[in-house]
Design an enzyme around this catalytic site. Sequence first.
Site, short mmCIF file in Angstrom:
data_model
loop_
_atom_site.label_atom_id
_atom_site.label_comp_id
_atom_site.label_asym_id
_atom_site.label_seq_id
_atom_site.Cartn_x
_atom_site.Cartn_y
_atom_site.Cartn_z
N LEU A 1 29.82 32.37 40.33
CA LEU A 1 31.13 32.28 40.96
C LEU A 1 31.77 33.64 41.15
CD1 LEU A 1 32.63 29.19 39.08
CD2 LEU A 1 31.49 29.26 41.31
N GLY A 2 31.50 34.56 40.24
CA GLY A 2 32.11 35.87 40.33
C GLY A 2 32.16 36.54 38.98
N GLY B 1 34.91 38.97 36.38
CA GLY B 1 36.18 39.61 36.12
C GLY B 1 36.05 40.56 34.95
N PHE C 1 36.41 39.97 31.85
CA PHE C 1 35.75 39.34 30.71
C PHE C 1 34.24 39.34 30.88
CE2 PHE C 1 34.10 35.84 28.24
CZ PHE C 1 34.83 35.87 27.06
N GLY C 2 33.79 39.02 32.08
CA GLY C 2 32.35 38.94 32.34
C GLY C 2 32.07 37.98 33.47
N PRO C 3 30.80 37.67 33.70
CA PRO C 3 30.41 36.79 34.82
C PRO C 3 30.80 35.34 34.57
CG PRO C 3 28.49 37.33 33.49
CD PRO C 3 29.62 38.16 32.96
N VAL C 4 31.02 34.61 35.66
CA VAL C 4 31.39 33.20 35.61
C VAL C 4 30.41 32.41 36.47
CG1 VAL C 4 33.24 31.51 35.96
CG2 VAL C 4 33.81 33.88 35.39
N LYS D 1 32.16 30.90 31.39
CA LYS D 1 32.43 32.34 31.41
C LYS D 1 31.71 33.00 30.24
CE LYS D 1 36.77 33.73 30.88
NZ LYS D 1 38.17 34.07 31.24
N ASP E 1 49.41 39.31 31.20
CA ASP E 1 48.53 39.66 32.31
C ASP E 1 48.71 38.69 33.47
OD1 ASP E 1 46.73 41.35 33.55
OD2 ASP E 1 44.97 40.30 32.79
#
Length: 462
Positions: free
Chosen positions: A91-92, A94, A96-99, A120, A215
Site C-alpha cells: 500500500l505504501g 511512511g 513507521f515502515g511499509p504497509v 504495518k 502529529d
Amino acid sequence: MAVMKFTWRSIIPRCSKGIEEPEAEAEAEPETKKQDSKQGSFSRLAMIDLSYPSSRFTEDLSTSLAGSNLYVFTLEELKVITQCFSSANFLGEGGFGPVHKGFIDDNLRPGLEAQPVAVKLLDLEGLQGHREWLTEVVFLAQLSHPHLVKLIGYCCEDEHRLLVYEYMPRGSLENQLFAKYSVPLPWSTRMKIALGAAKGLAYLHEAEKPVIYRDFKASNILLDSDYSAKLSDFGLAKDGPEGDKTHVSTRVMGTRGYAAPEYIMTGHLTAMSDVYSFGVVLLELLTGRRSLDKSRSPREQNLAEWARPMLNESRRLARIMDPKLEGQYSETGARKAAALAYQCLSHRAKQRPKMSDVVNILEPLLDYEETSVGTFVYTVPTHQNGGSPPKDDTDTKECEAKTELKKENGDHHNRHHHRRSHKSRDGHRHRNKSSSQSSVHSENYTSKQTLENGSNEECNID
C-alpha cells in the site's frame, strides 16, 4: 493458526525491553491517582508507566483492560494474511515502515470476523522505532472512538514489530487532496472530513487522562468508504499535562508545516499545539494547497504564514479558495470555516479555541448548501499583445459573475435539482482514476515521496 486474545502479561515481558529513557516531562514517578468514579474500575495506562519497572505496568492489567479486544498474531499468520507481504499488496510506506493489505478469513480465529486489514511493519532503520510501536499499541488498546482508526492486533516476535489495523478504503486525506489524478473533493465532503477529525481530537483532549496527538496532518487522517475521517498513527502521541501543570516538556517531533510555532521554539507541548495543526489542515481543505510547498514562490511556501492574513477578508478569501472546487461551495460556510482556521492558527496559544468548540462551530456548516460562487465564471484572459491584465481585472469579473448569478435566480429550481444530482453522484466522483494511488491503510496509498511537490517531512524539528 491460533490467535491469542490480548493480555498485558503477554506483551510486557517480551515487548517492553529497550524502552528509551523517559523524556524531560518524566522527572519523577507520579503519585498514584484515585480513579475517576465516572470511569468505574477503568483507569487508562499512562505512557509514563513504561519508564518504571516497579510500577503497576509490570502487573497483569488484563482485568482493567479487558475491553481492548486486541489479538496477538504470529509472524507466520501475518505472512499468510498478506501473501508473504507480496508487492501486489503493498500500500505504501511512511515514517513507521511499509504497509501491506491483507485479508483475515473466518478460519483464522473463531470470533474474529473476516475482513480486509492493513498490516504495518516497523522498519528498524526508519524514522520511528520500538517505543513508537509500543506507544501506538498502548494508546489504541485503550482508546475507542468512531473517529480513531481501530487497531485489531499486533505482532511482537523477536525483532519484528507489526500492527494490524482496520482497512480504510478511501485512503488518506493527503492523497484525496493532492494526488495527481485524484477527483476533487466536494465542499460538503471536505467539511464532513474536518468535523470528523475535529471530533477525534476533541475525544483525545477531553479524556480522563488527556492525550496530545502531536502529529496531526493530512496523511494521518484516513477515510472510510463514506469519507468519515479517522485519526491514525499514534506513535508520537503523548500523555497530556496533569494536575497544575500547563504543558509537557518533550523533544520537538512532528512534521514541518503543521507543528505549532511555540512548540518548535520551546518544546512545550499542549493541546493547543494540536489545535494549531488542525488549523493548518483546515487551510489545506479550503485552499487545496499543501502546508509546505517548496515548488511555490518563497512567500507562498508556508501555507499558514501566507494564507492567514487573508482569512478574515471575504474578497481575498475567494481568491485563495481551492480552484478545483470550481466555485461550488457555500460562501457563508467558507467564511465561517476560514474564521475558525484564523483562530486556530493564532500565534498566541491561549487564544486558540478548544477542540470541543471547534466541533460546535463546524457542525452547523454541514447544513449549508453549495452554491455557485462568483469566481466560478472567471475566464482566463488572453492578451494578444502579451501584456498583463489590468489590476482590477479580477474584481471586474467577480462583479460580472454576481450579475450573472442574479440572472440565474429565475432558474433556481433547475440549479437546485443539479445540486441534488451532484450530491447523489458523490461516491462516483470520488473514485480514483488510477488504481496506483494510495494512502496508509488503503489501496489508495501514495507515499509522500511520490506525491507531486511534496515537501513535508516527519522528523525532529530543530
